[in-house]
Design a protein around this motif. Structure first.
Motif, PDB file in Angstrom:
ATOM      1  N   ASP A 155       0.836  -1.200   0.000  1.00 56.18           N
ATOM      2  CA  ASP A 155       0.000   0.000   0.000  1.00 56.18           C
ATOM      3  C   ASP A 155       0.872   1.250   0.000  1.00 56.18           C
ATOM      4  N   GLN A 156       0.381   2.264  -0.702  1.00 56.89           N
ATOM      5  CA  GLN A 156       1.028   3.569  -0.705  1.00 56.89           C
ATOM      6  C   GLN A 156       0.277   4.455   0.265  1.00 56.89           C
ATOM      7  N   PHE A 157       0.965   5.073   1.196  1.00 58.24           N
ATOM      8  CA  PHE A 157       0.323   5.737   2.314  1.00 58.24           C
ATOM      9  C   PHE A 157       0.441   7.239   2.223  1.00 58.24           C
ATOM     10  N   CYS A 158      -0.384   7.901   3.012  1.00 57.08           N
ATOM     11  CA  CYS A 158      -0.312   9.356   3.115  1.00 57.08           C
ATOM     12  C   CYS A 158       1.033   9.800   3.662  1.00 57.08           C
ATOM     13  N   TRP A 159       1.702   8.940   4.415  1.00 59.60           N
ATOM     14  CA  TRP A 159       3.005   9.304   4.929  1.00 59.60           C
ATOM     15  C   TRP A 159       4.030   9.454   3.820  1.00 59.60           C
ATOM     16  N   SER A 160       3.722   8.965   2.629  1.00 47.47           N
ATOM     17  CA  SER A 160       4.657   9.118   1.515  1.00 47.47           C
ATOM     18  C   SER A 160       4.683  10.541   0.983  1.00 47.47           C
ATOM     19  N   THR A 161       3.687  11.327   1.320  1.00 42.66           N
ATOM     20  CA  THR A 161       3.676  12.727   0.900  1.00 42.66           C
ATOM     21  C   THR A 161       4.616  13.540   1.786  1.00 42.66           C
ATOM     22  N   ARG A 162       4.880  14.780   1.370  1.00 41.69           N
ATOM     23  CA  ARG A 162       5.776  15.625   2.147  1.00 41.69           C
ATOM     24  C   ARG A 162       5.201  15.911   3.531  1.00 41.69           C
ATOM     25  N   ALA A 163       3.912  16.266   3.566  1.00 48.51           N
ATOM     26  CA  ALA A 163       3.267  16.545   4.858  1.00 48.51           C
ATOM     27  C   ALA A 163       3.213  15.285   5.716  1.00 48.51           C
ATOM     28  N   GLY A 164       2.938  14.145   5.096  1.00 43.15           N
ATOM     29  CA  GLY A 164       2.876  12.902   5.855  1.00 43.15           C
ATOM     30  C   GLY A 164       4.228  12.497   6.422  1.00 43.15           C
ATOM     31  N   THR A 165       5.288  12.654   5.626  1.00 41.73           N
ATOM     32  CA  THR A 165       6.634  12.335   6.108  1.00 41.73           C
ATOM     33  C   THR A 165       7.029  13.231   7.274  1.00 41.73           C
ATOM     34  N   LEU A 166       6.710  14.525   7.156  1.00 43.93           N
ATOM     35  CA  LEU A 166       7.006  15.446   8.256  1.00 43.93           C
ATOM     36  C   LEU A 166       6.205  15.084   9.507  1.00 43.93           C
ATOM     37  N   SER A 167       4.940  14.710   9.320  1.00 44.10           N
ATOM     38  CA  SER A 167       4.080  14.383  10.458  1.00 44.10           C
ATOM     39  C   SER A 167       4.585  13.158  11.210  1.00 44.10           C
ATOM     40  N   ILE A 168       4.874  12.081  10.501  1.00 46.14           N
ATOM     41  CA  ILE A 168       5.317  10.861  11.172  1.00 46.14           C
ATOM     42  C   ILE A 168       6.703  11.040  11.777  1.00 46.14           C
ATOM     43  N   THR A 169       7.547  11.879  11.155  1.00 46.21           N
ATOM     44  CA  THR A 169       8.880  12.123  11.703  1.00 46.21           C
ATOM     45  C   THR A 169       8.804  12.885  13.027  1.00 46.21           C
ATOM     46  N   VAL A 170       8.019  13.964  13.045  1.00 45.85           N
ATOM     47  CA  VAL A 170       7.878  14.751  14.273  1.00 45.85           C
ATOM     48  C   VAL A 170       7.210  13.923  15.363  1.00 45.85           C
ATOM     49  N   LEU A 171       6.187  13.149  14.987  1.00 41.04           N
ATOM     50  CA  LEU A 171       5.489  12.316  15.966  1.00 41.04           C
ATOM     51  C   LEU A 171       6.424  11.266  16.568  1.00 41.04           C
ATOM     52  N   THR A 172       7.259  10.670  15.732  1.00 44.00           N
ATOM     53  CA  THR A 172       8.210   9.677  16.226  1.00 44.00           C
ATOM     54  C   THR A 172       9.231  10.300  17.169  1.00 44.00           C
ATOM     55  N   ILE A 173       9.709  11.491  16.834  1.00 38.20           N
ATOM     56  CA  ILE A 173      10.674  12.182  17.699  1.00 38.20           C
ATOM     57  C   ILE A 173      10.043  12.493  19.057  1.00 38.20           C
ATOM     58  N   LEU A 174       8.810  13.001  19.052  1.00 44.37           N
ATOM     59  CA  LEU A 174       8.125  13.318  20.309  1.00 44.37           C
ATOM     60  C   LEU A 174       7.862  12.061  21.134  1.00 44.37           C
ATOM     61  N   ASN A 175       7.471  10.979  20.469  1.00 38.23           N
ATOM     62  CA  ASN A 175       7.231   9.730  21.192  1.00 38.23           C
ATOM     63  C   ASN A 175       8.498   9.225  21.879  1.00 38.23           C
ATOM     64  N   ASN A 176       9.629   9.315  21.180  1.00 37.65           N
ATOM     65  CA  ASN A 176      10.871   8.816  21.761  1.00 37.65           C
ATOM     66  C   ASN A 176      11.449   9.756  22.807  1.00 37.65           C
ATOM     67  N   LEU A 177      11.164  11.054  22.690  1.00 36.17           N
ATOM     68  CA  LEU A 177      11.691  12.018  23.654  1.00 36.17           C
ATOM     69  C   LEU A 177      10.879  12.062  24.944  1.00 36.17           C
ATOM     70  N   PHE A 178       9.557  11.951  24.837  1.00 38.72           N
ATOM     71  CA  PHE A 178       8.690  12.140  25.997  1.00 38.72           C
ATOM     72  C   PHE A 178       8.005  10.843  26.438  1.00 38.72           C
ATOM     73  N   LEU A 179       7.371  10.152  25.498  1.00 34.85           N
ATOM     74  CA  LEU A 179       6.571   8.990  25.867  1.00 34.85           C
ATOM     75  C   LEU A 179       7.440   7.816  26.302  1.00 34.85           C
ATOM     76  N   LEU A 180       8.506   7.551  25.577  1.00 36.22           N
ATOM     77  CA  LEU A 180       9.363   6.406  25.904  1.00 36.22           C
ATOM     78  C   LEU A 180      10.002   6.519  27.292  1.00 36.22           C
ATOM     79  N   PRO A 181      10.613   7.659  27.679  1.00 37.81           N
ATOM     80  CA  PRO A 181      11.160   7.742  29.054  1.00 37.81           C
ATOM     81  C   PRO A 181      10.096   7.607  30.137  1.00 37.81           C
ATOM     82  N   LEU A 182       8.897   8.163  29.905  1.00 35.73           N
ATOM     83  CA  LEU A 182       7.829   8.040  30.894  1.00 35.73           C
ATOM     84  C   LEU A 182       7.423   6.586  31.080  1.00 35.73           C
ATOM     85  N   CYS A 183       7.260   5.872  29.979  1.00 38.28           N
ATOM     86  CA  CYS A 183       6.848   4.469  30.073  1.00 38.28           C
ATOM     87  C   CYS A 183       7.902   3.624  30.769  1.00 38.28           C
ATOM     88  N   ILE A 184       9.173   3.849  30.449  1.00 34.75           N
ATOM     89  CA  ILE A 184      10.243   3.096  31.106  1.00 34.75           C
ATOM     90  C   ILE A 184      10.272   3.405  32.604  1.00 34.75           C
TER      91      ILE A 184
END
Length: 309
Positions: A33-62
Motif C-alpha cells: 500500500d502507498q500511504f499518506c506518509w509518503s507525501t511531504r506533509a505525511g513524512t514530516l508528520s510521522i517524523t515529528v510524531l516519532t521524535i516526540l514519542n521517543n523524547l517524551f513517551l518512551l522515558p515516561l513508560c520506562i
C-alpha cells in the motif's frame, strides 16, 4: 481501527494520472500500500510524531515500569497490586508498542521499506483499539472507587482480581482480533466498527467521569468540623484531576469522530484528505502522556510537581 487502505496511512493517488500510470500504481498497491506518509506533509508528520514519542513517551513508560517493578520487589510476590496500577502498566505496554510502531513506520517511510512500514501500521492498529478499551476500564475503575466504594472494596478479593485479569485478557484478545480485520477486503466493515465503538467509548467515559465529579462536589460526612478544609482540598485536587482526564479523553475521541465525519475523498482534494487523516494521530499523544504522568506524580517521582507532605 486503523486500516492501511482507508486511514491516514494511505497515499491517495492523483486523480489526473494517465491510464497507463494508473495501471502501474494499481499493480504496486496490490503488493504494498502507498500511504499518506509518503507525501511531504505525511513524512514530516510521522517524523515529528516519532521524535516526540521517543523524547517524551518512551522515558515516561520506562520510568513507570521501573517504579512498578521496584514496588513489586519491595512488597513481595504475594501482595496483590491495585487495579489502577495494573491498568496503568498495561496502557504503558500499549504506549511502548505505539513508540515501536511509529518508529518502524518512520524508518520505513524514509528508507522506502514498505514491509517495515506495514509492520509499524499493524502495531499502531493494535494500540488504537487497545487504548480505547483500557481508557474505558480506568474510568470504570474510578467510578466504582468513588461512587460505589463498597463494591470496589469487594473487588479487591481473589474473585475480583480474577475478574480483572479475565477482563484484561479479553481486551488483548480483542486487539489481536482487530488486527485481523485489517486484511478484510471490504473497508465498510471497519468504518462501521469504528463509528460504533468510538461513540460507545465516549458515552462510557463521559458517564463515569461526570458521575465521579458529581460525587466530588457533594459535601460528605467528613466535610464538617476541623477536617473540613483538608477534605475540601483533597476533593478539589481530585476534581481537577478528573476534569483534566475527561477533557483530554473528549478531545481524543471527539477528534476521532470529527475526522471520520469530515473524511470525504470524493469531494476533497488529495492533500486535504491526507491532512484530515494525519491530524488524528496527534489527538492520541496527550492521552498517551496522561496516565504515566499521573502514576509518577502519585509515586512522587516528578521533582517539579511532587505533592506536599
Amino acid at each position: 481501527f486503523y486500516h492501511p487502505k482507508t486511514h491516514s496511512l494511505r497515499y491517495i493517488h492523483n486523480q489526473e494520472t494517465s491510464s497507463q500510470s494508473r495501471q502501474t500504481l494499481k499493480s504496486r498497491s496490490d503488493t504494498a500500500d502507498q500511504f499518506c506518509w509518503s507525501t511531504r506533509a505525511g513524512t514530516l508528520s510521522i517524523t515529528v510524531l516519532t521524535i516526540l514519542n521517543n523524547l517524551f513517551l518512551l522515558p515516561l513508560c520506562i520510568s513507570v515500569l521501573y517504579v512498578g517493578l521496584k514496588r513489586w520487589r519491595q512488597q513481595g510476590k504475594g501482595m496483590p497490586l491495585s487495579h489502577s496500577n495494573i491498568l496503568t502498566y498495561h496502557i504503558v505496554i500499549l504506549e511502548l508498542m505505539n513508540v515501536l510502531g511509529s518508529t518502524l513506520s518512520c524508518f520505513g517511510v524514509h528508507t522506502n521499506i514498505t514491509t517495515m512500514e506495514a509492520v509499524g501500521i499493524y502495531f499502531l492498529a493494535n494500540v488504537f483499539s487497545g487504548q480505547m478499551m483500557f481508557h474505558i476500564l480506568t474510568c470504570v475503575e474510578r467510578y466504582l472507587a468513588v461512587v460505589h466504594p463498597i463494591t470496589y472494596v469487594a473487588l479487591k478479593s481473589a474473585k475480583g482480581i480474577r475478574l480483572r485479569n479475565i477482563t484484561i485478557s479479553c481486551v488483548w484478545l480483542t486487539c489481536l482480533i482487530g488486527m485481523g480485520y485489517l486484511s478484510l477486503p471490504d473497508e465498510r466493515i471497519l468504518m462501521l466498527l469504528s463509528f460504533c465503538m468510538v461513540p460507545v467509548a465516549l458515552a462510557f467515559i463521559s458517564f463515569c467521569s461526570i458521575s465521579v465529579l458529581c460525587v466530588l462536589i457533594r459535601p460528605g460526612p467528613g466535610s464538617r468540623g476541623g477536617n473540613r478544609q483538608k477534605v475540601d482540598q483533597s476533593k478539589m485536587r481530585a476534581f481537577h484531576t478528573i476534569m483534566a482526564i475527561l477533557s483530554l479523553l473528549l478531545i481524543r475521541f471527539g477528534g476521532h469522530i470529527c475526522v471520520n465525519a469530515l473524511y470525504d475523498p470524493e469531494h476533497l482534494s488529495n492533500g486535504n484528505t491526507c491532512a484530515i487523516w494525519l491530524a488524528e494521530s496527534w489527538f492520541c499523544l496527550p492521552t498517551g502522556l496522561m496516565l504515566p504522568l499521573l502514576f509518577l506524580y502519585r509515586a512522587r517521582k516528578i521533582p517539579l510537581c511532587r505533592p506536599k507532605q
